[in-house]
Motif scaffolding. Sequence first.
Motif, mmCIF file in Angstrom:
data_model
loop_
_atom_site.group_PDB
_atom_site.id
_atom_site.type_symbol
_atom_site.label_atom_id
_atom_site.label_comp_id
_atom_site.label_asym_id
_atom_site.label_seq_id
_atom_site.Cartn_x
_atom_site.Cartn_y
_atom_site.Cartn_z
ATOM 1 N N ILE A 30 35.335 24.347 33.456
ATOM 2 C CA ILE A 30 36.284 23.285 33.806
ATOM 3 C C ILE A 30 37.255 23.814 34.856
ATOM 4 O O ILE A 30 37.892 24.859 34.666
ATOM 5 N N VAL A 31 37.372 23.100 35.965
ATOM 6 C CA VAL A 31 38.256 23.510 37.054
ATOM 7 C C VAL A 31 39.710 23.450 36.600
ATOM 8 O O VAL A 31 40.151 22.465 35.993
ATOM 9 N N GLN A 32 40.472 24.511 36.894
ATOM 10 C CA GLN A 32 41.884 24.597 36.559
ATOM 11 C C GLN A 32 42.700 24.303 37.821
ATOM 12 O O GLN A 32 42.913 25.171 38.663
ATOM 13 N N LYS A 33 43.146 23.080 37.957
ATOM 14 C CA LYS A 33 43.856 22.671 39.161
ATOM 15 C C LYS A 33 45.171 23.445 39.322
ATOM 16 O O LYS A 33 45.859 23.749 38.360
ATOM 17 N N GLY A 34 45.501 23.749 40.577
ATOM 18 C CA GLY A 34 46.766 24.424 40.879
ATOM 19 C C GLY A 34 46.751 25.912 40.658
ATOM 20 O O GLY A 34 47.809 26.528 40.566
ATOM 21 N N THR A 35 45.567 26.541 40.583
ATOM 22 C CA THR A 35 45.506 27.975 40.313
ATOM 23 C C THR A 35 45.219 28.814 41.551
ATOM 24 O O THR A 35 45.039 30.024 41.448
ATOM 25 N N GLU A 36 45.145 28.193 42.726
ATOM 26 C CA GLU A 36 44.814 28.947 43.932
ATOM 27 C C GLU A 36 45.971 29.859 44.348
ATOM 28 O O GLU A 36 47.115 29.434 44.433
ATOM 29 N N THR A 37 45.629 31.119 44.616
ATOM 30 C CA THR A 37 46.605 32.125 45.010
ATOM 31 C C THR A 37 46.722 32.191 46.529
ATOM 32 O O THR A 37 45.728 32.119 47.245
ATOM 33 N N GLU A 38 47.959 32.349 47.005
ATOM 34 C CA GLU A 38 48.217 32.586 48.424
ATOM 35 C C GLU A 38 49.219 33.726 48.536
ATOM 36 O O GLU A 38 50.229 33.740 47.832
ATOM 37 N N SER A 39 48.935 34.679 49.414
ATOM 38 C CA SER A 39 49.784 35.869 49.508
ATOM 39 C C SER A 39 49.826 36.383 50.946
ATOM 40 O O SER A 39 48.784 36.624 51.553
ATOM 41 N N LEU A 40 51.033 36.538 51.460
ATOM 42 C CA LEU A 40 51.248 37.139 52.771
ATOM 43 C C LEU A 40 52.258 38.263 52.630
ATOM 44 O O LEU A 40 53.353 38.061 52.099
ATOM 45 N N SER A 41 51.880 39.469 53.086
ATOM 46 C CA SER A 41 52.781 40.621 53.072
ATOM 47 C C SER A 41 52.748 41.303 54.431
ATOM 48 O O SER A 41 51.688 41.401 55.061
#
Length: 327
Positions: free
Chosen positions: A274-285
């Motif tokens: 089951i897809v868990q909406k809103g779990t995408e990670t974004e990271s900029l360093s």
Amino acid sequence: MKINKRGGLSHAVLGMVLACASGFTAAQAVSVNEPSGINLGGTSFFDALGKYTPGLIYQQYFQIQHFNSVNGDNGDALPVFKNTSITAIVSLNQFIYVSPYHLFGGVLGAMAIVPLTDLNASFAHDSPAKLVANRGMGIGDITWGPFIAFPPVIRNGRPVFAQRMEFDIISPTGSYDTSKDINPSSGFWSINPYWTVTLMPTAKTEMSARFNYLHNFTNGHPASSDPLPAGTTTQAGDAGWVNFTASYEVLPKLNVGLNGYYFKQFTDDQVNGIVQKGTETESLSLGPGATYMFNQNNIGFLNVYLPVVKKNTTNGFNVILRYIHAF
């Protein structure tokens, strides 16, 4: 470790070989981990250059990461985690073999990375949510794979462009405790092909970028400090990221410049399919860095990464020391 909040969150102990991310929903306390063996900023200046004659290369990475918050999908710290302190000390041992064989003008070879990690996590006594680390020194997941490295293009007697392609496999061989949220191992297989390029527009300037793709397979034994129902499965979403650098030779053999990485998960995590909406990670360093060539066979690197954008991940700094020796 229940979080009474709808939506996903993740934390990450980010770096060359350690990246743990956990997703939770109100009905589940299920860790959905990005793999522990991905290279976030571990490689930097002159990345596509290397050894092109048969032989061995050894690289040692020493990394310190410290995170003081867990951020949600809007980039703000989640208040359910109070007084967050997550620390990872990582030692990577990379062994590279350059073969005598060639294909399409490039040199064929293979490499393997064996990580050692020391993890620690603590939160306030009254923190509504806590993450539990697999404490002590442990072996992380082994990353291995073949590569093809193309000798640099020479113009006016100096190199101006180089490239390398590699197909890496991350094997779940490390320490893994299903009763802990943060582990040296991710507990599942991943594939991570990449393409890296280096440009040298002048004799003293250099720009490099490594473009990565990540596909994760199903985890049949997900880790969580809350007991999970029997048969629970998870799958971390696919992602792409780039490590990038630019440097200038300020003294003979010494380059200083800027280094950074941008990571973007582009499919959501899944729990029991089951897809868990809103779990995408974004990271900029981003941060400063330097490299010094002691001689042709010995090179040192220093990279510092400070957070700029952190969504569904932990927030903190990362320092990497790297040493290369070619035999």
